[in-house]
Design a protein around this motif. Sequence first.
Motif, PDB file in Angstrom:
ATOM      1  N   ASP A 186       0.864  -1.169   0.000  1.00  0.00           N
ATOM      2  CA  ASP A 186       0.000   0.000   0.000  1.00  0.00           C
ATOM      3  C   ASP A 186       0.905   1.223   0.000  1.00  0.00           C
ATOM      4  O   ASP A 186       1.603   1.487   0.966  1.00  0.00           O
ATOM      5  N   ARG A 187       0.911   1.938  -1.079  1.00  0.00           N
ATOM      6  CA  ARG A 187       1.824   3.084  -1.231  1.00  0.00           C
ATOM      7  C   ARG A 187       1.529   4.195  -0.233  1.00  0.00           C
ATOM      8  O   ARG A 187       2.387   4.994   0.086  1.00  0.00           O
ATOM      9  N   ARG A 188       0.299   4.268   0.280  1.00  0.00           N
ATOM     10  CA  ARG A 188      -0.041   5.347   1.204  1.00  0.00           C
ATOM     11  C   ARG A 188       0.667   5.180   2.544  1.00  0.00           C
ATOM     12  O   ARG A 188       0.812   6.133   3.286  1.00  0.00           O
ATOM     13  N   ASN A 190       1.134  10.413   7.791  1.00  0.00           N
ATOM     14  CA  ASN A 190       0.125  11.468   7.964  1.00  0.00           C
ATOM     15  C   ASN A 190      -0.937  11.389   6.875  1.00  0.00           C
ATOM     16  O   ASN A 190      -2.127  11.535   7.146  1.00  0.00           O
ATOM     17  N   GLN A 191      -0.514  11.174   5.660  1.00  0.00           N
ATOM     18  CA  GLN A 191      -1.462  11.068   4.556  1.00  0.00           C
ATOM     19  C   GLN A 191      -2.340   9.822   4.725  1.00  0.00           C
ATOM     20  O   GLN A 191      -3.531   9.859   4.466  1.00  0.00           O
ATOM     21  N   TYR A 192      -1.745   8.752   5.191  1.00  0.00           N
ATOM     22  CA  TYR A 192      -2.490   7.509   5.411  1.00  0.00           C
ATOM     23  C   TYR A 192      -3.567   7.707   6.475  1.00  0.00           C
ATOM     24  O   TYR A 192      -4.715   7.316   6.304  1.00  0.00           O
ATOM     25  N   LYS A 193      -3.203   8.356   7.591  1.00  0.00           N
ATOM     26  CA  LYS A 193      -4.167   8.600   8.655  1.00  0.00           C
ATOM     27  C   LYS A 193      -5.293   9.508   8.175  1.00  0.00           C
ATOM     28  O   LYS A 193      -6.461   9.292   8.483  1.00  0.00           O
ATOM     29  N   LYS A 194      -4.942  10.526   7.409  1.00  0.00           N
ATOM     30  CA  LYS A 194      -5.948  11.458   6.904  1.00  0.00           C
ATOM     31  C   LYS A 194      -6.922  10.744   5.966  1.00  0.00           C
ATOM     32  O   LYS A 194      -8.143  10.942   6.051  1.00  0.00           O
ATOM     33  N   ALA A 215     -12.313   8.355   5.035  1.00  0.00           N
ATOM     34  CA  ALA A 215     -13.118   7.189   4.671  1.00  0.00           C
ATOM     35  C   ALA A 215     -14.135   6.872   5.760  1.00  0.00           C
ATOM     36  O   ALA A 215     -15.256   6.451   5.467  1.00  0.00           O
ATOM     37  N   GLU A 216     -13.772   7.076   7.020  1.00  0.00           N
ATOM     38  CA  GLU A 216     -14.691   6.834   8.121  1.00  0.00           C
ATOM     39  C   GLU A 216     -15.795   7.880   8.164  1.00  0.00           C
ATOM     40  O   GLU A 216     -16.905   7.600   8.599  1.00  0.00           O
ATOM     41  N   ARG A 217     -15.497   9.104   7.730  1.00  0.00           N
ATOM     42  CA  ARG A 217     -16.473  10.188   7.788  1.00  0.00           C
ATOM     43  C   ARG A 217     -17.470  10.175   6.638  1.00  0.00           C
ATOM     44  O   ARG A 217     -18.400  10.959   6.649  1.00  0.00           O
ATOM     45  N   LYS A 218     -17.270   9.328   5.657  1.00  0.00           N
ATOM     46  CA  LYS A 218     -18.184   9.316   4.522  1.00  0.00           C
ATOM     47  C   LYS A 218     -19.595   9.036   4.994  1.00  0.00           C
ATOM     48  O   LYS A 218     -19.830   8.266   5.912  1.00  0.00           O
ATOM     49  N   ALA A 219     -20.547   9.652   4.332  1.00  0.00           N
ATOM     50  CA  ALA A 219     -21.951   9.492   4.721  1.00  0.00           C
ATOM     51  C   ALA A 219     -22.412   8.064   4.454  1.00  0.00           C
ATOM     52  O   ALA A 219     -21.953   7.396   3.530  1.00  0.00           O
TER      53      ALA A 219
END
Length: 71
Positions: free
Chosen positions: A13-15, A20-24, A29-33
């Motif tokens: 997984d390149r992220r 920091n980018q991975y956590k963001k 993804a968790e905040r998606k409706a």
Amino acid sequence: MAKRPRINPDDLDRRVTNLNQYKKSRQQAERKAAPKPRPGGGLMGSNPRAPLILAIVAVVLAALYVVPLFF
């Protein structure tokens, strides 16, 4: 001496290289409706088993009406 297993570059997984980018991206993804229910539920609503339940109820009611006629 055992050989180390080769790592397939497609599996990485390149992220993860930028934590920091991975956590963001995980937080976004968790905040998606939540997905909205399908429109046009109609008479029986959005339950896909509604026709089956309705058929079972109709058969039971018909049995309650017909069975006493034979006694």
